[in-house]
Design a protein around this motif. Structure first.
Motif, PDB file in Angstrom:
ATOM      1  N   LEU A 198      22.733   7.760  28.524  1.00  0.00           N
ATOM      2  CA  LEU A 198      21.618   6.813  28.565  1.00  0.00           C
ATOM      3  C   LEU A 198      20.558   7.173  27.531  1.00  0.00           C
ATOM      4  CD1 LEU A 198      20.402   4.369  30.147  1.00  0.00           C
ATOM      5  CD2 LEU A 198      19.277   6.049  31.620  1.00  0.00           C
ATOM      6  N   LEU A 199      20.229   8.467  27.432  1.00  0.00           N
ATOM      7  CA  LEU A 199      19.226   8.921  26.476  1.00  0.00           C
ATOM      8  C   LEU A 199      19.705   8.708  25.042  1.00  0.00           C
ATOM      9  CD1 LEU A 199      16.586  10.398  25.742  1.00  0.00           C
ATOM     10  CD2 LEU A 199      17.828  12.556  26.042  1.00  0.00           C
ATOM     11  N   CYS A 200      20.938   9.103  24.749  1.00  0.00           N
ATOM     12  CA  CYS A 200      21.460   8.978  23.385  1.00  0.00           C
ATOM     13  C   CYS A 200      21.577   7.516  22.959  1.00  0.00           C
ATOM     14  CB  CYS A 200      22.806   9.678  23.273  1.00  0.00           C
ATOM     15  SG  CYS A 200      22.704  11.479  23.412  1.00  0.00           S
ATOM     16  N   ASP A 201      22.039   6.663  23.863  1.00  0.00           N
ATOM     17  CA  ASP A 201      22.137   5.235  23.542  1.00  0.00           C
ATOM     18  C   ASP A 201      20.764   4.631  23.262  1.00  0.00           C
ATOM     19  OD1 ASP A 201      24.846   5.413  23.851  1.00  0.00           O
ATOM     20  OD2 ASP A 201      24.910   4.440  25.824  1.00  0.00           O
ATOM     21  N   ASP A 202      19.755   5.102  24.003  1.00  0.00           N
ATOM     22  CA  ASP A 202      18.396   4.596  23.789  1.00  0.00           C
ATOM     23  C   ASP A 202      17.860   5.037  22.427  1.00  0.00           C
ATOM     24  OD1 ASP A 202      15.850   3.367  25.028  1.00  0.00           O
ATOM     25  OD2 ASP A 202      15.176   5.354  24.386  1.00  0.00           O
ATOM     26  N   ILE A 203      18.128   6.292  22.024  1.00  0.00           N
ATOM     27  CA  ILE A 203      17.703   6.748  20.696  1.00  0.00           C
ATOM     28  C   ILE A 203      18.384   5.933  19.618  1.00  0.00           C
ATOM     29  CG2 ILE A 203      17.729   8.701  19.091  1.00  0.00           C
ATOM     30  CD1 ILE A 203      17.589  10.551  21.529  1.00  0.00           C
ATOM     31  N   GLU A 204      19.684   5.676  19.795  1.00  0.00           N
ATOM     32  CA  GLU A 204      20.440   4.882  18.830  1.00  0.00           C
ATOM     33  C   GLU A 204      19.855   3.478  18.688  1.00  0.00           C
ATOM     34  OE1 GLU A 204      23.716   4.607  16.145  1.00  0.00           O
ATOM     35  OE2 GLU A 204      23.079   6.331  17.330  1.00  0.00           O
ATOM     36  N   LYS A 205      19.411   2.905  19.805  1.00  0.00           N
ATOM     37  CA  LYS A 205      18.927   1.522  19.795  1.00  0.00           C
ATOM     38  C   LYS A 205      17.447   1.421  19.442  1.00  0.00           C
ATOM     39  CE  LYS A 205      18.501  -2.560  22.780  1.00  0.00           C
ATOM     40  NZ  LYS A 205      18.759  -3.094  24.144  1.00  0.00           N
ATOM     41  N   ASN A 206      16.618   2.289  20.043  1.00  0.00           N
ATOM     42  CA  ASN A 206      15.165   2.140  19.936  1.00  0.00           C
ATOM     43  C   ASN A 206      14.476   3.232  19.133  1.00  0.00           C
ATOM     44  OD1 ASN A 206      15.094  -0.198  21.671  1.00  0.00           O
ATOM     45  ND2 ASN A 206      15.448   1.185  23.392  1.00  0.00           N
ATOM     46  N   GLY A 207      15.188   4.276  18.766  1.00  0.00           N
ATOM     47  CA  GLY A 207      14.563   5.353  18.011  1.00  0.00           C
ATOM     48  C   GLY A 207      13.816   6.322  18.906  1.00  0.00           C
ATOM     49  N   LEU A 208      12.903   7.090  18.289  1.00  0.00           N
ATOM     50  CA  LEU A 208      12.193   8.155  18.997  1.00  0.00           C
ATOM     51  C   LEU A 208      10.803   8.311  18.394  1.00  0.00           C
ATOM     52  CD1 LEU A 208      12.767  10.341  21.208  1.00  0.00           C
ATOM     53  CD2 LEU A 208      13.407  11.870  19.340  1.00  0.00           C
ATOM     54  N   ASP A 209       9.792   8.404  19.247  1.00  0.00           N
ATOM     55  CA  ASP A 209       8.419   8.655  18.807  1.00  0.00           C
ATOM     56  C   ASP A 209       8.156  10.153  18.787  1.00  0.00           C
ATOM     57  OD1 ASP A 209       7.761   5.982  18.528  1.00  0.00           O
ATOM     58  OD2 ASP A 209       7.143   5.784  20.615  1.00  0.00           O
ATOM     59  N   LEU A 210       7.697  10.660  17.641  1.00  0.00           N
ATOM     60  CA  LEU A 210       7.448  12.093  17.490  1.00  0.00           C
ATOM     61  C   LEU A 210       6.099  12.335  16.835  1.00  0.00           C
ATOM     62  CD1 LEU A 210      10.934  13.253  16.135  1.00  0.00           C
ATOM     63  CD2 LEU A 210      10.050  13.596  18.445  1.00  0.00           C
ATOM     64  N   GLY A 211       5.518  13.488  17.134  1.00  0.00           N
ATOM     65  CA  GLY A 211       4.298  13.900  16.458  1.00  0.00           C
ATOM     66  C   GLY A 211       3.045  13.267  17.028  1.00  0.00           C
ATOM     67  N   ALA A 212       1.953  13.424  16.265  1.00  0.00           N
ATOM     68  CA  ALA A 212       0.641  12.923  16.692  1.00  0.00           C
ATOM     69  C   ALA A 212       0.489  11.452  16.336  1.00  0.00           C
ATOM     70  CB  ALA A 212      -0.461  13.733  16.020  1.00  0.00           C
ATOM     71  N   GLY A 213      -0.367  10.770  17.079  1.00  0.00           N
ATOM     72  CA  GLY A 213      -0.708   9.384  16.766  1.00  0.00           C
ATOM     73  C   GLY A 213       0.357   8.371  17.108  1.00  0.00           C
ATOM     74  N   SER A 214       1.302   8.718  17.987  1.00  0.00           N
ATOM     75  CA  SER A 214       2.376   7.776  18.314  1.00  0.00           C
ATOM     76  C   SER A 214       1.844   6.535  19.026  1.00  0.00           C
ATOM     77  CB  SER A 214       3.449   8.460  19.171  1.00  0.00           C
ATOM     78  OG  SER A 214       2.890   8.998  20.349  1.00  0.00           O
ATOM     79  N   SER A 215       0.681   6.662  19.694  1.00  0.00           N
ATOM     80  CA  SER A 215       0.104   5.504  20.381  1.00  0.00           C
ATOM     81  C   SER A 215      -0.452   4.470  19.408  1.00  0.00           C
ATOM     82  CB  SER A 215      -1.004   5.958  21.342  1.00  0.00           C
ATOM     83  OG  SER A 215      -2.054   6.588  20.622  1.00  0.00           O
ATOM     84  N   LYS A 216      -0.646   4.871  18.131  1.00  0.00           N
ATOM     85  CA  LYS A 216      -1.142   3.919  17.137  1.00  0.00           C
ATOM     86  C   LYS A 216      -0.111   3.681  16.028  1.00  0.00           C
ATOM     87  CE  LYS A 216      -3.908   7.693  15.133  1.00  0.00           C
ATOM     88  NZ  LYS A 216      -5.277   8.138  14.836  1.00  0.00           N
ATOM     89  N   GLY A 217       1.153   3.907  16.357  1.00  0.00           N
ATOM     90  CA  GLY A 217       2.209   3.548  15.422  1.00  0.00           C
ATOM     91  C   GLY A 217       2.697   4.654  14.528  1.00  0.00           C
ATOM     92  N   PHE A 218       2.145   5.858  14.630  1.00  0.00           N
ATOM     93  CA  PHE A 218       2.618   6.975  13.815  1.00  0.00           C
ATOM     94  C   PHE A 218       3.935   7.515  14.401  1.00  0.00           C
ATOM     95  CE2 PHE A 218      -1.529   8.715  11.739  1.00  0.00           C
ATOM     96  CZ  PHE A 218      -1.888   7.423  11.376  1.00  0.00           C
ATOM     97  N   GLY A 219       4.753   8.100  13.541  1.00  0.00           N
ATOM     98  CA  GLY A 219       5.898   8.894  13.983  1.00  0.00           C
ATOM     99  C   GLY A 219       7.003   8.138  14.683  1.00  0.00           C
ATOM    100  N   TRP A 220       7.216   6.859  14.321  1.00  0.00           N
ATOM    101  CA  TRP A 220       8.289   6.091  14.949  1.00  0.00           C
ATOM    102  C   TRP A 220       9.552   6.242  14.100  1.00  0.00           C
ATOM    103  CZ3 TRP A 220       8.886   0.058  15.247  1.00  0.00           C
ATOM    104  CH2 TRP A 220       9.962  -0.242  16.081  1.00  0.00           C
ATOM    105  N   PHE A 221      10.485   7.064  14.564  1.00  0.00           N
ATOM    106  CA  PHE A 221      11.747   7.301  13.882  1.00  0.00           C
ATOM    107  C   PHE A 221      12.804   6.347  14.441  1.00  0.00           C
ATOM    108  CE2 PHE A 221       9.526  11.160  12.954  1.00  0.00           C
ATOM    109  CZ  PHE A 221      10.053  11.627  11.752  1.00  0.00           C
TER     110      PHE A 221
END
Length: 447
Positions: free
Chosen positions: A416-439
């Motif tokens: 479930l986790l891996c499929d979600d990363i494949e589909k939606n990516g992963l938020d990392l680092g600072a400022g993810s609430s304002k659009g930073f770090g969206w992989f």
């Protein structure tokens, strides 16, 4: 014990930051801080160079061997490594000595607090404490660790003593052949991808005791890498890219900003928030940061899964698999970050208006600048592993638990986790609430 033996020489190199701690703390004075910076120290020898204790090396190598030779290795491993179990306690034939690092050099100046620490290969990383119940970062709870930078070289030796059998030598050769292929995790936060070391060279040399009592050296044999065995059940690889600004905030820059470059600060040209980096263009992303993001995401997904199934107590239903996958006081983590490589990026400064935390409105004449990166790519590998856990009972020696294999729920959560990363990516680092770090999935470089 004096007799024929086999000497094993190993050369290893750190791939990710390493913390083999002493259990002690040190502190240093930092300008702009109201109190000294306290940090957990790493092991060092009498010359101040990084050192890996023999007990930690032997424990990690034995744990590796127990997972690789999973089915029928108990007696063979006991002969090689020994045991302390009652009535059968015996010394193993393999003796491992501590690993030394000769001339490691200073850590790169841009690494956090490296210039302040001024120790070979060392820098200080700020880490956020993770709330064990929620699986997310605790607010304003930082702790500091001294780390050994990647690329630090060590060497150590082992002896297969004369009371060992030929089978011990063959098993040792196979263990080190697999270590050459897959490497080893040492120190704290191993499941997060921290403390990964690469075996660069392993040699076996036989010493034979002659009738005259003199040990004579035989030919040196280099061990050839061998594919790892059965410890990994499933592996998922991801190539992600971040088109938005990305940074992990470097707390040392705000602490030392004025002391390092007062003239630039007077002109107001240095970013108030700066990214952790290992070089001018290379972001520094710790495995623990990725692990925290993965656990937070997995917790949300897994609780939603049980909510959709109509569970009466969602948290209680979700907790067992989350504890097994990410680890708890009773269990080592089944989920391991086996690779976490961040590419170079383009330095990027962005100026923002400070917002009032109570009203949410902009504060007049309050601008701040963030120094980040753009165009960063991430290669991430997640492994679901078997894990031999040990559970001591009151008054009894440690005993192996029978449930070595992941449960069906663990496999479902991993997928479930891996499929979600494949589909939606992963938020990392600072400022993810304002659009930073969206992989997100890197389709242009997927090949």
């Amino acid at each position: 014990m004096f007799g024929s033996r086999t000497e094993i020489h190993c050369e290893i190199e750190t791939v990710t930051p390493l913390h083999c701690g002493t259990g002690e703390f040190d502190n240093c004075t930092v300008q702009q801080r109201n109190e000294p910076l306290n940090f957990a120290t790493v092991q060092r020898d009498g010359n101040g160079n990084p050192y890996l204790a023999a007990t930690g090396l032997k424990g990690a190598i034995r744990a590796f061997a127990e997972n690789e030779f999973f089915d029928d290795s108990s007696a063979a491993l006991t002969s090689l490594f020994g045991t302390t179990e009652a009535d059968v306690a015996r010394m193993g034939s393999l003796a491992i000595y501590g690993a030394t690092s000769a001339n490691p050099g200073k850590a790169a100046e841009v690494l956090p607090y490296a210039g302040l620490l001024n120790r070979p290969a060392g820098y200080i990383a700020a880490r956020t404490a993770i709330d064990g119940a929620a699986g997310v970062a605790d607010d304003h709870k930082l702790f500091f660790q001294e780390l050994i930078q990647p690329g630090t070289k060590f060497s150590f030796r082992c002896l297969l003593l004369s009371h060992g059998s030929e089978a011990d030598i063959l098993l040792a050769e196979e263990i080190f052949a697999r270590l050459l292929q897959g490497g080893l995790a040492l120190g704290k936060s191993r499941a997060d991808g921290q403390g990964q070391v690469r075996f660069k060279k392993v040699t076996f040399t036989a010493w034979t005791l002659g009738d005259d009592g003199v040990l004579r050296r035989g030919a040196e044999r280099a061990i050839v890498p061998e594919k790892a065995g059965t410890s990994t059940i499933e592996m998922r690889s991801f190539k992600l890219t971040c088109d938005t600004p990305f940074l992990v905030q470097d707390s040392s820059q705000s602490d030392m900003r004025d002391a390092r470059n007062p003239e630039r600060q007077k002109k107001g040209s240095a970013p108030q928030i700066q990214a952790q980096k290992s070089s001018a263009r290379q972001p520094l992303l710790s495995g623990s940061s990725v692990s925290g993001a993965l656990k937070a995401r997995a917790t949300w997904l897994w609780r939603r899964h049980f909510l959709q199934k109509g569970a009466s107590d969602v948290e209680a239903a979700a907790k067992p698999a989350l504890d097994r996958l990410f680890g708890s006081l009773a269990n080592m983590a089944l989920l391991h970050i086996s690779r976490c490589d961040v590419s170079e990026g383009e330095p990027f400064e962005i100026t923002s208006v400070k917002l009032d935390r109570f009203t949410g409105g902009p504060v007049d004449n309050a601008l701040f600048t963030t120094g980040a990166f753009t165009g960063v790519r991430l290669k991430l590998e997640l492994a679901l592993t078997r894990r031999r856990n040990f559970e001591p009972e009151r008054g009894m020696p440690p005993a192996r638990k029978p449930d070595f294999e992941p449960m069906p729920d663990d496999l479902d959560l991993f997928k479930l986790l891996c499929d979600d990363i494949e589909k939606n990516g992963l938020d990392l680092g600072a400022g993810s609430s304002k659009g930073f770090g969206w992989f997100v999935k890197d389709r242009a470089h997927a090949a």
